[in-house]
Design an enzyme around this catalytic site. Sequence first.
Site, PDB file in Angstrom:
ATOM      1  N   GLY A 296      48.285  12.958 -87.663  1.00  0.00           N
ATOM      2  CA  GLY A 296      47.579  14.124 -88.182  1.00  0.00           C
ATOM      3  C   GLY A 296      46.106  14.109 -87.802  1.00  0.00           C
TER       4      GLY A 296
ATOM      5  N   TYR B 295      56.870  18.384-102.466  1.00  0.00           N
ATOM      6  CA  TYR B 295      55.762  17.671-101.828  1.00  0.00           C
ATOM      7  C   TYR B 295      55.317  16.490-102.677  1.00  0.00           C
ATOM      8  CZ  TYR B 295      51.074  16.949 -99.846  1.00  0.00           C
ATOM      9  OH  TYR B 295      49.941  16.405 -99.281  1.00  0.00           O
TER      10      TYR B 295
ATOM     11  N   PRO C 201      43.205  11.286-102.683  1.00  0.00           N
ATOM     12  CA  PRO C 201      42.031  12.165-102.821  1.00  0.00           C
ATOM     13  C   PRO C 201      42.343  13.348-103.729  1.00  0.00           C
ATOM     14  CG  PRO C 201      43.121  12.610-100.750  1.00  0.00           C
ATOM     15  CD  PRO C 201      43.892  11.490-101.398  1.00  0.00           C
TER      16      PRO C 201
ATOM     17  N   ARG D 138      39.526  22.021-110.899  1.00  0.00           N
ATOM     18  CA  ARG D 138      39.778  21.113-109.788  1.00  0.00           C
ATOM     19  C   ARG D 138      38.531  20.271-109.481  1.00  0.00           C
ATOM     20  NH1 ARG D 138      44.047  22.535-111.068  1.00  0.00           N
ATOM     21  NH2 ARG D 138      45.685  23.557-109.835  1.00  0.00           N
TER      22      ARG D 138
END
Length: 361
Positions: free
Chosen positions: A18, A148, A176, A221
Amino acid sequence: MEDNILDQSTPMRVLVTGGTGLVGRAIQHVVREERGIREGEEWIFLSSTDANLMDAGETREVFQKHQPTHVIHLAAMVGGLFKNMRANLDFWRNNIYINDNVLQAAHEVDAVQVVSCLSTCIFPDKTTYPIDETMIHNGPPHKSNFGYSYAKRMLNVYNSAYHDQERGRFYTAVIPTNVFGPHDNFNIKDGHVLPGLIHKAYIAQKEGSPLVVWGSGTPRRQFIYSLDLARLFLWVLTEYKEVEPIILSVGEEEEVSIKEAAEAVVEVMRFKGQVTYDTAKADGQFKKTASNAKLRQYCPNFTFTPFKQGTFIHSTGNLRKTFWENSGECGLVFTVGLVLPSIALKETCDWFVANYDSARK
Protein backbone atom coordinates in the site's frame (compact mmCIF):
# COMPACT_ATOMS: atom_id res chain seq x y z
CA MET A 1 15.66 -13.30 18.87
CA GLU A 2 13.57 -10.29 19.96
CA ASP A 3 16.60 -8.58 21.47
CA ASN A 4 18.47 -8.59 18.15
CA ILE A 5 15.90 -8.07 15.41
CA LEU A 6 16.19 -4.29 15.48
CA ASP A 7 19.98 -4.17 15.41
CA GLN A 8 20.55 -1.13 13.23
CA SER A 9 24.04 -2.31 12.22
CA THR A 10 22.46 -4.91 9.94
CA PRO A 11 21.09 -3.96 6.49
CA MET A 12 17.36 -3.24 6.27
CA ARG A 13 15.33 -3.84 3.14
CA VAL A 14 11.90 -2.41 3.96
CA LEU A 15 8.94 -3.34 1.81
CA VAL A 16 5.82 -1.18 2.21
CA THR A 17 2.55 -2.63 0.95
CA GLY A 18 0.00 0.00 0.00
CA GLY A 19 2.99 2.24 -0.58
CA THR A 20 1.20 4.74 -2.81
CA GLY A 21 -1.82 5.36 -0.56
CA LEU A 22 -2.36 8.03 2.09
CA VAL A 23 -0.01 6.61 4.74
CA GLY A 24 2.41 5.07 2.25
CA ARG A 25 2.97 8.44 0.57
CA ALA A 26 3.49 10.06 3.96
CA ILE A 27 6.12 7.45 4.86
CA GLN A 28 7.83 8.06 1.52
CA HIS A 29 7.95 11.78 2.29
CA VAL A 30 9.34 11.33 5.79
CA VAL A 31 11.94 8.77 4.70
CA ARG A 32 13.15 10.70 1.68
CA GLU A 33 12.60 14.36 2.57
CA GLU A 34 12.92 14.52 6.37
CA ARG A 35 14.80 11.61 7.85
CA GLY A 36 16.82 10.56 4.83
CA ILE A 37 17.59 7.02 3.67
CA ARG A 38 20.36 5.72 5.88
CA GLU A 39 23.36 3.66 4.92
CA GLY A 40 22.43 0.01 4.58
CA GLU A 41 18.73 0.77 4.02
CA GLU A 42 16.61 0.06 0.97
CA TRP A 43 12.95 1.04 0.71
CA ILE A 44 10.45 -0.56 -1.71
CA PHE A 45 7.00 1.03 -1.95
CA LEU A 46 4.54 -1.35 -3.58
CA SER A 47 1.36 -0.30 -5.38
CA SER A 48 -1.55 -2.42 -6.55
CA THR A 49 0.06 -2.57 -10.00
CA ASP A 50 3.03 -4.50 -8.58
CA ALA A 51 0.97 -7.39 -7.26
CA ASN A 52 -2.57 -8.40 -6.41
CA LEU A 53 -2.12 -9.15 -2.72
CA MET A 54 -5.43 -11.02 -2.62
CA ASP A 55 -3.67 -13.64 -4.75
CA ALA A 56 -1.30 -15.86 -2.77
CA GLY A 57 0.89 -16.62 -5.78
CA GLU A 58 1.40 -13.00 -6.77
CA THR A 59 2.07 -12.02 -3.18
CA ARG A 60 4.66 -14.76 -2.74
CA GLU A 61 6.30 -13.80 -6.05
CA VAL A 62 6.73 -10.10 -5.15
CA PHE A 63 8.13 -10.98 -1.72
CA GLN A 64 10.53 -13.50 -3.24
CA LYS A 65 11.64 -10.83 -5.72
CA HIS A 66 12.43 -8.17 -3.10
CA GLN A 67 13.43 -10.39 -0.13
CA PRO A 68 12.47 -7.81 2.53
CA THR A 69 13.96 -7.96 6.01
CA HIS A 70 11.21 -5.65 7.33
CA VAL A 71 7.64 -5.04 6.16
CA ILE A 72 5.23 -2.19 6.77
CA HIS A 73 1.83 -3.61 5.84
CA LEU A 74 -0.63 -0.89 4.82
CA ALA A 75 -2.46 -2.52 1.91
CA ALA A 76 -6.16 -3.07 2.51
CA MET A 77 -9.60 -2.68 1.04
CA VAL A 78 -10.70 0.55 2.73
CA GLY A 79 -13.61 2.96 2.58
CA GLY A 80 -15.83 5.27 4.53
CA LEU A 81 -18.98 4.56 6.50
CA PHE A 82 -21.37 4.17 3.58
CA LYS A 83 -19.09 1.94 1.51
CA ASN A 84 -18.61 -0.31 4.53
CA MET A 85 -22.36 -0.51 5.14
CA ARG A 86 -22.89 -1.67 1.54
CA ALA A 87 -20.10 -4.25 1.39
CA ASN A 88 -19.25 -5.81 4.76
CA LEU A 89 -18.74 -9.25 3.19
CA ASP A 90 -16.29 -7.89 0.61
CA PHE A 91 -14.37 -6.00 3.30
CA TRP A 92 -14.10 -9.18 5.38
CA ARG A 93 -13.06 -11.57 2.61
CA ASN A 94 -10.68 -9.28 0.71
CA ASN A 95 -8.83 -8.09 3.79
CA ILE A 96 -8.52 -11.59 5.21
CA TYR A 97 -6.98 -12.73 1.91
CA ILE A 98 -4.56 -9.79 1.85
CA ASN A 99 -3.47 -10.17 5.46
CA ASP A 100 -3.01 -13.93 5.31
CA ASN A 101 -1.00 -13.71 2.09
CA VAL A 102 1.24 -10.85 3.24
CA LEU A 103 2.12 -12.31 6.63
CA GLN A 104 2.76 -15.78 5.24
CA ALA A 105 4.90 -14.41 2.39
CA ALA A 106 6.88 -12.34 4.88
CA HIS A 107 7.40 -15.43 7.01
CA GLU A 108 8.57 -17.47 4.02
CA VAL A 109 11.28 -14.94 3.12
CA ASP A 110 12.29 -14.79 6.80
CA ALA A 111 11.38 -11.14 7.30
CA VAL A 112 12.33 -10.38 10.88
CA GLN A 113 9.65 -7.78 11.45
CA VAL A 114 6.22 -6.86 10.10
CA VAL A 115 4.34 -3.78 11.28
CA SER A 116 0.69 -3.86 10.19
CA CYS A 117 -1.83 -1.03 10.30
CA LEU A 118 -5.10 -1.56 12.15
CA SER A 119 -7.84 0.95 13.01
CA THR A 120 -9.77 2.03 16.09
CA CYS A 121 -12.92 0.62 14.47
CA ILE A 122 -11.70 -2.83 15.58
CA PHE A 123 -12.67 -2.06 19.18
CA PRO A 124 -16.02 -3.13 20.68
CA ASP A 125 -18.97 -0.87 20.01
CA LYS A 126 -20.30 -1.28 23.54
CA THR A 127 -17.39 -0.42 25.78
CA THR A 128 -16.00 1.98 28.33
CA TYR A 129 -13.89 4.95 27.33
CA PRO A 130 -11.15 5.63 26.66
CA ILE A 131 -10.37 2.42 24.80
CA ASP A 132 -6.88 0.95 25.07
CA GLU A 133 -4.83 -1.87 23.59
CA THR A 134 -6.09 -4.48 26.07
CA MET A 135 -9.73 -4.14 24.95
CA ILE A 136 -9.59 -5.27 21.32
CA HIS A 137 -11.42 -8.58 21.75
CA ASN A 138 -13.87 -7.59 24.50
CA GLY A 139 -16.96 -7.59 22.28
CA PRO A 140 -18.26 -7.13 18.72
CA PRO A 141 -17.39 -3.99 16.74
CA HIS A 142 -19.98 -1.55 15.44
CA LYS A 143 -22.35 -3.22 12.97
CA SER A 144 -21.76 -0.59 10.27
CA ASN A 145 -18.27 -1.89 9.42
CA PHE A 146 -18.02 -5.27 11.13
CA GLY A 147 -16.45 -6.96 8.08
CA TYR A 148 -13.48 -4.61 7.93
CA SER A 149 -13.22 -4.45 11.72
CA TYR A 150 -13.07 -8.20 12.26
CA ALA A 151 -10.58 -8.66 9.41
CA LYS A 152 -8.29 -6.02 10.90
CA ARG A 153 -8.80 -7.41 14.40
CA MET A 154 -7.57 -10.80 13.16
CA LEU A 155 -4.17 -9.28 12.39
CA ASN A 156 -3.64 -9.16 16.15
CA VAL A 157 -4.42 -12.89 16.25
CA TYR A 158 -2.04 -13.57 13.36
CA ASN A 159 0.76 -11.68 15.10
CA SER A 160 0.34 -13.60 18.34
CA ALA A 161 0.11 -16.93 16.53
CA TYR A 162 3.25 -16.35 14.46
CA HIS A 163 5.10 -15.32 17.60
CA ASP A 164 3.93 -18.35 19.58
CA GLN A 165 4.28 -21.03 16.90
CA GLU A 166 7.29 -19.66 14.99
CA ARG A 167 9.37 -19.04 18.06
CA GLY A 168 10.16 -15.36 18.41
CA ARG A 169 8.73 -14.25 15.03
CA PHE A 170 8.26 -10.52 15.60
CA TYR A 171 5.11 -9.24 13.95
CA THR A 172 3.20 -6.37 15.51
CA ALA A 173 0.65 -3.69 14.64
CA VAL A 174 -0.21 -0.05 15.18
CA ILE A 175 -3.71 1.31 15.73
CA PRO A 176 -4.11 4.87 14.43
CA THR A 177 -7.21 6.98 14.86
CA ASN A 178 -8.73 8.82 11.87
CA VAL A 179 -5.88 9.57 9.47
CA PHE A 180 -5.97 12.46 6.99
CA GLY A 181 -3.53 14.31 4.76
CA PRO A 182 -2.36 14.79 1.17
CA HIS A 183 -2.90 11.81 -1.17
CA ASP A 184 -6.06 10.76 0.70
CA ASN A 185 -9.09 9.35 -1.12
CA PHE A 186 -11.43 12.34 -1.50
CA ASN A 187 -14.33 10.34 -2.91
CA ILE A 188 -17.51 11.83 -1.46
CA LYS A 189 -19.55 8.63 -1.58
CA ASP A 190 -16.97 6.06 -0.50
CA GLY A 191 -14.18 7.99 1.24
CA HIS A 192 -13.71 8.91 4.89
CA VAL A 193 -15.39 11.85 6.55
CA LEU A 194 -12.69 14.54 6.43
CA PRO A 195 -11.56 14.18 2.79
CA GLY A 196 -15.23 13.92 1.85
CA LEU A 197 -15.96 17.22 3.60
CA ILE A 198 -13.00 18.88 1.86
CA HIS A 199 -14.22 17.71 -1.55
CA LYS A 200 -17.80 18.79 -0.81
CA ALA A 201 -16.64 22.23 0.31
CA TYR A 202 -14.57 22.61 -2.87
CA ILE A 203 -17.56 21.77 -5.08
CA ALA A 204 -19.98 23.91 -3.06
CA GLN A 205 -17.58 26.85 -3.32
CA LYS A 206 -17.31 26.42 -7.10
CA GLU A 207 -21.04 26.01 -7.62
CA GLY A 208 -22.25 28.50 -5.03
CA SER A 209 -24.33 25.78 -3.40
CA PRO A 210 -24.75 24.77 0.27
CA LEU A 211 -22.26 22.46 1.92
CA VAL A 212 -24.29 19.42 3.00
CA VAL A 213 -22.78 17.42 5.86
CA TRP A 214 -24.08 13.87 6.07
CA GLY A 215 -25.47 12.97 9.49
CA SER A 216 -26.14 15.06 12.56
CA GLY A 217 -22.57 16.26 13.09
CA THR A 218 -22.55 14.99 16.68
CA PRO A 219 -20.25 11.91 16.41
CA ARG A 220 -16.74 12.53 17.71
CA ARG A 221 -13.37 11.55 16.26
CA GLN A 222 -9.63 11.92 16.95
CA PHE A 223 -7.77 12.98 13.81
CA ILE A 224 -4.09 12.27 13.20
CA TYR A 225 -2.11 13.90 10.40
CA SER A 226 -0.58 11.40 7.99
CA LEU A 227 2.93 12.83 8.40
CA ASP A 228 2.72 12.48 12.19
CA LEU A 229 1.62 8.88 11.73
CA ALA A 230 4.48 8.26 9.28
CA ARG A 231 7.04 9.56 11.79
CA LEU A 232 5.62 7.27 14.45
CA PHE A 233 5.57 4.31 12.04
CA LEU A 234 9.31 4.69 11.60
CA TRP A 235 9.76 4.83 15.36
CA VAL A 236 7.77 1.59 15.70
CA LEU A 237 9.85 -0.04 12.96
CA THR A 238 13.13 0.72 14.70
CA GLU A 239 12.32 0.99 18.41
CA TYR A 240 9.09 -0.76 19.41
CA LYS A 241 9.72 -4.29 20.66
CA GLU A 242 6.30 -5.68 21.59
CA VAL A 243 4.07 -8.08 19.67
CA GLU A 244 1.01 -6.49 21.26
CA PRO A 245 -0.22 -3.48 19.26
CA ILE A 246 0.12 0.17 20.17
CA ILE A 247 -2.41 2.97 19.63
CA LEU A 248 -0.96 5.92 17.71
CA SER A 249 -3.23 8.83 18.43
CA VAL A 250 -3.55 12.36 19.64
CA GLY A 251 -4.80 12.71 23.20
CA GLU A 252 -8.40 12.28 24.30
CA GLU A 253 -8.66 16.04 24.76
CA GLU A 254 -8.07 16.51 21.01
CA GLU A 255 -11.27 14.69 20.04
CA VAL A 256 -13.63 16.83 17.93
CA SER A 257 -17.18 16.46 16.68
CA ILE A 258 -17.94 16.09 12.97
CA LYS A 259 -19.59 19.50 13.23
CA GLU A 260 -16.33 20.99 14.55
CA ALA A 261 -14.42 19.23 11.76
CA ALA A 262 -16.81 20.67 9.16
CA GLU A 263 -16.38 24.15 10.65
CA ALA A 264 -12.59 23.78 10.46
CA VAL A 265 -12.83 22.79 6.79
CA VAL A 266 -15.12 25.76 6.11
CA GLU A 267 -12.58 28.09 7.73
CA VAL A 268 -9.56 26.73 5.89
CA MET A 269 -11.35 26.52 2.52
CA ARG A 270 -12.78 30.04 3.09
CA PHE A 271 -16.24 28.77 2.25
CA LYS A 272 -18.84 31.51 2.64
CA GLY A 273 -22.00 29.60 1.80
CA GLN A 274 -24.64 27.85 3.87
CA VAL A 275 -23.81 24.68 5.83
CA THR A 276 -26.62 22.17 6.38
CA TYR A 277 -26.84 18.73 8.00
CA ASP A 278 -28.63 15.82 6.34
CA THR A 279 -29.87 13.94 9.40
CA ALA A 280 -31.48 11.28 7.22
CA LYS A 281 -27.96 9.93 6.64
CA ALA A 282 -26.45 7.53 9.18
CA ASP A 283 -24.03 8.82 11.82
CA GLY A 284 -22.16 5.56 12.30
CA GLN A 285 -20.41 4.90 15.60
CA PHE A 286 -20.84 7.85 17.96
CA LYS A 287 -17.31 7.83 19.37
CA LYS A 288 -14.13 5.74 19.50
CA THR A 289 -12.17 7.73 22.06
CA ALA A 290 -8.72 6.14 22.29
CA SER A 291 -6.09 6.44 24.99
CA ASN A 292 -2.52 7.14 23.90
CA ALA A 293 -1.14 6.41 27.38
CA LYS A 294 1.00 3.53 26.12
CA LEU A 295 2.49 5.69 23.38
CA ARG A 296 3.19 8.44 25.91
CA GLN A 297 5.08 5.98 28.10
CA TYR A 298 7.44 5.42 25.20
CA CYS A 299 7.31 8.88 23.60
CA PRO A 300 6.43 11.50 26.21
CA ASN A 301 7.85 14.35 24.12
CA PHE A 302 6.29 13.63 20.75
CA THR A 303 4.30 16.67 19.55
CA PHE A 304 1.34 16.04 17.26
CA THR A 305 0.27 18.56 14.67
CA PRO A 306 -2.98 19.91 16.17
CA PHE A 307 -6.17 19.47 14.19
CA LYS A 308 -8.04 22.58 15.30
CA GLN A 309 -5.10 24.94 15.78
CA GLY A 310 -1.52 24.68 14.59
CA THR A 311 1.72 26.58 14.87
CA PHE A 312 3.82 28.10 12.17
CA ILE A 313 7.34 26.67 12.27
CA HIS A 314 10.07 29.24 11.56
CA SER A 315 12.51 26.56 10.44
CA THR A 316 11.06 23.29 9.16
CA GLY A 317 14.58 22.00 8.65
CA ASN A 318 15.41 22.42 12.33
CA LEU A 319 12.17 20.71 13.30
CA ARG A 320 12.98 17.67 11.19
CA LYS A 321 16.61 17.56 12.27
CA THR A 322 15.68 17.69 15.94
CA PHE A 323 13.08 14.95 15.54
CA TRP A 324 15.37 12.47 13.88
CA GLU A 325 18.33 13.22 16.14
CA ASN A 326 16.10 12.28 19.11
CA SER A 327 14.05 9.56 17.43
CA GLY A 328 14.88 6.99 20.09
CA GLU A 329 12.83 8.96 22.59
CA CYS A 330 10.44 10.52 20.06
CA GLY A 331 11.76 13.99 20.81
CA LEU A 332 10.25 16.90 18.93
CA VAL A 333 11.19 20.47 19.79
CA PHE A 334 10.44 23.55 17.72
CA THR A 335 10.20 27.30 17.79
CA VAL A 336 6.67 28.61 18.04
CA GLY A 337 5.70 31.38 15.67
CA LEU A 338 2.45 32.73 14.29
CA VAL A 339 -0.69 30.83 15.32
CA LEU A 340 -2.71 29.70 12.30
CA PRO A 341 -5.62 27.37 11.55
CA SER A 342 -4.40 23.77 11.59
CA ILE A 343 -1.29 23.46 9.46
CA ALA A 344 -2.20 19.84 8.78
CA LEU A 345 -5.70 20.64 7.58
CA LYS A 346 -4.52 23.61 5.52
CA GLU A 347 -1.80 21.54 3.86
CA THR A 348 -4.36 18.84 3.08
CA CYS A 349 -6.87 21.29 1.60
CA ASP A 350 -4.17 23.12 -0.37
CA TRP A 351 -2.86 19.83 -1.76
CA PHE A 352 -6.35 18.75 -2.84
CA VAL A 353 -7.08 22.04 -4.60
CA ALA A 354 -3.69 22.06 -6.35
CA ASN A 355 -4.02 18.41 -7.40
CA TYR A 356 -7.76 18.29 -8.00
CA ASP A 357 -7.53 16.74 -11.48
CA SER A 358 -5.28 13.88 -10.38
CA ALA A 359 -6.41 13.34 -6.77
CA ARG A 360 -8.26 10.15 -5.90
CA LYS A 361 -11.92 11.07 -5.87
